[in-house]
Design a protein around this motif. Structure first.
Motif, PDB file in Angstrom:
ATOM      1  N   SER A   1      24.177  21.978  98.572  1.00 14.35           N
ATOM      2  CA  SER A   1      24.874  20.763  98.952  1.00 14.35           C
ATOM      3  C   SER A   1      25.952  21.110  99.965  1.00 14.35           C
ATOM      4  CB  SER A   1      25.495  20.128  97.699  1.00 14.35           C
ATOM      5  OG  SER A   1      26.100  18.913  98.040  1.00 14.35           O
ATOM      6  N   SER A   2      26.042  20.307 101.031  1.00 12.05           N
ATOM      7  CA  SER A   2      27.083  20.508 102.030  1.00 12.05           C
ATOM      8  C   SER A   2      27.522  19.148 102.562  1.00 12.05           C
ATOM      9  CB  SER A   2      26.595  21.411 103.163  1.00 12.05           C
ATOM     10  OG  SER A   2      25.481  20.852 103.810  1.00 12.05           O
ATOM     11  N   SER A   3      28.715  19.098 103.110  1.00 19.02           N
ATOM     12  CA  SER A   3      29.270  17.840 103.625  1.00 19.02           C
ATOM     13  C   SER A   3      29.022  17.728 105.119  1.00 19.02           C
ATOM     14  CB  SER A   3      30.771  17.766 103.351  1.00 19.02           C
ATOM     15  OG  SER A   3      31.001  17.706 101.971  1.00 19.02           O
ATOM     16  N   HIS A   4      28.613  16.536 105.543  1.00 19.36           N
ATOM     17  CA  HIS A   4      28.359  16.271 106.957  1.00 19.36           C
ATOM     18  C   HIS A   4      28.933  14.906 107.305  1.00 19.36           C
ATOM     19  CE1 HIS A   4      25.672  19.672 107.722  1.00 19.36           C
ATOM     20  NE2 HIS A   4      25.413  19.554 106.428  1.00 19.36           N
TER      21      HIS A   4
ATOM     22  N   THR B   1      31.717  10.715 105.887  1.00 14.89           N
ATOM     23  CA  THR B   1      31.371  12.045 105.390  1.00 14.89           C
ATOM     24  C   THR B   1      30.576  11.900 104.106  1.00 14.89           C
ATOM     25  OG1 THR B   1      33.337  12.991 106.389  1.00 14.89           O
ATOM     26  CG2 THR B   1      32.299  14.268 104.632  1.00 14.89           C
ATOM     27  N   LYS B   2      29.455  12.566 104.075  1.00 19.24           N
ATOM     28  CA  LYS B   2      28.578  12.510 102.898  1.00 19.24           C
ATOM     29  C   LYS B   2      28.229  13.917 102.464  1.00 19.24           C
ATOM     30  CE  LYS B   2      27.012   8.053 103.391  1.00 19.24           C
ATOM     31  NZ  LYS B   2      27.110   7.065 102.427  1.00 19.24           N
ATOM     32  N   SER B   3      28.000  14.074 101.176  1.00 22.25           N
ATOM     33  CA  SER B   3      27.500  15.327 100.632  1.00 22.25           C
ATOM     34  C   SER B   3      25.999  15.170 100.453  1.00 22.25           C
ATOM     35  CB  SER B   3      28.165  15.614  99.286  1.00 22.25           C
ATOM     36  OG  SER B   3      27.683  16.823  98.771  1.00 22.25           O
TER      37      SER B   3
ATOM     38  N   SER C   1      21.231  24.618  94.783  1.00 22.77           N
ATOM     39  CA  SER C   1      21.643  23.247  94.480  1.00 22.77           C
ATOM     40  C   SER C   1      21.601  23.018  92.973  1.00 22.77           C
ATOM     41  CB  SER C   1      20.720  22.249  95.191  1.00 22.77           C
ATOM     42  OG  SER C   1      19.461  22.187  94.545  1.00 22.77           O
TER      43      SER C   1
END
Length: 150
Positions: free
Chosen positions: A35-38, A44-46, A75
């Motif tokens: 999981s990463s934030s973009h 901003t969403k994970s 994950s």
């Protein structure tokens, strides 16, 4: 109508081939699903990504190559990867469809995928086959013709 993702992949693949740029051919790849934030359109969403990238990494290979991908699931959910358009003559049990041709890779586990690119050429794609992860876990496979011997 062509989707934006397809247009971008086709556009940059065309530039690479037109300019005669030879991409680095790493036949052993490491995919870390996490999981990463973009941020996109000020939000901003994970989401799940491969190697923290959205879209994920592009695999470059040549027809006839053996491509090995080590998939590490960091994950909190099950994941499988489907290699869209790649024939799986020697590995049909690991084509990425959850509980049909493959058991999903559980959180904290890994799986090594092997693909022999028999007669495929062009731009294909890989994507997750697990729940909503297929929306963010995907990327291109660029398969070039065999190298000419000089």
């Amino acid at each position: 109508m062509i989707s934006a993702m397809k247009f971008i992949l086709l556009f940059f693949s065309g530039i690479v081939l037109h300019l005669g740029i030879t991409p680095v051919q790493a036949l052993l790849h490491r995919f870390e699903v996490r999981s990463s934030s973009h941020t996109w359109l000020c939000t901003t969403k994970s989401m799940l990504t491969v190697n923290g990238r959205f879209p994920g990494p592009t695999i470059y290979a040549r027809r006839g190559d053996l491509v090995t991908v080590d998939i590490i699931n960091l994950s909190d959910q099950n994941i499988t990867i489907h290699w869209h358009g790649v024939k799986m003559p020697r590995y049909p049990w690991s084509d990425g469809t959850n509980y049909v041709t493959q058991c999903p890779i559980q959180p904290g586990k890994n799986f090594t995928q092997r693909m022999i690119l028999s007669d495929e050429e062009g731009t294909l794609w890989w994507h997750a086959h697990s729940d909503w992860s297929r929306n963010s876990v995907h990327g291109a496979i660029v398969i070039l013709p065999p190298a000419r011997e000089t």
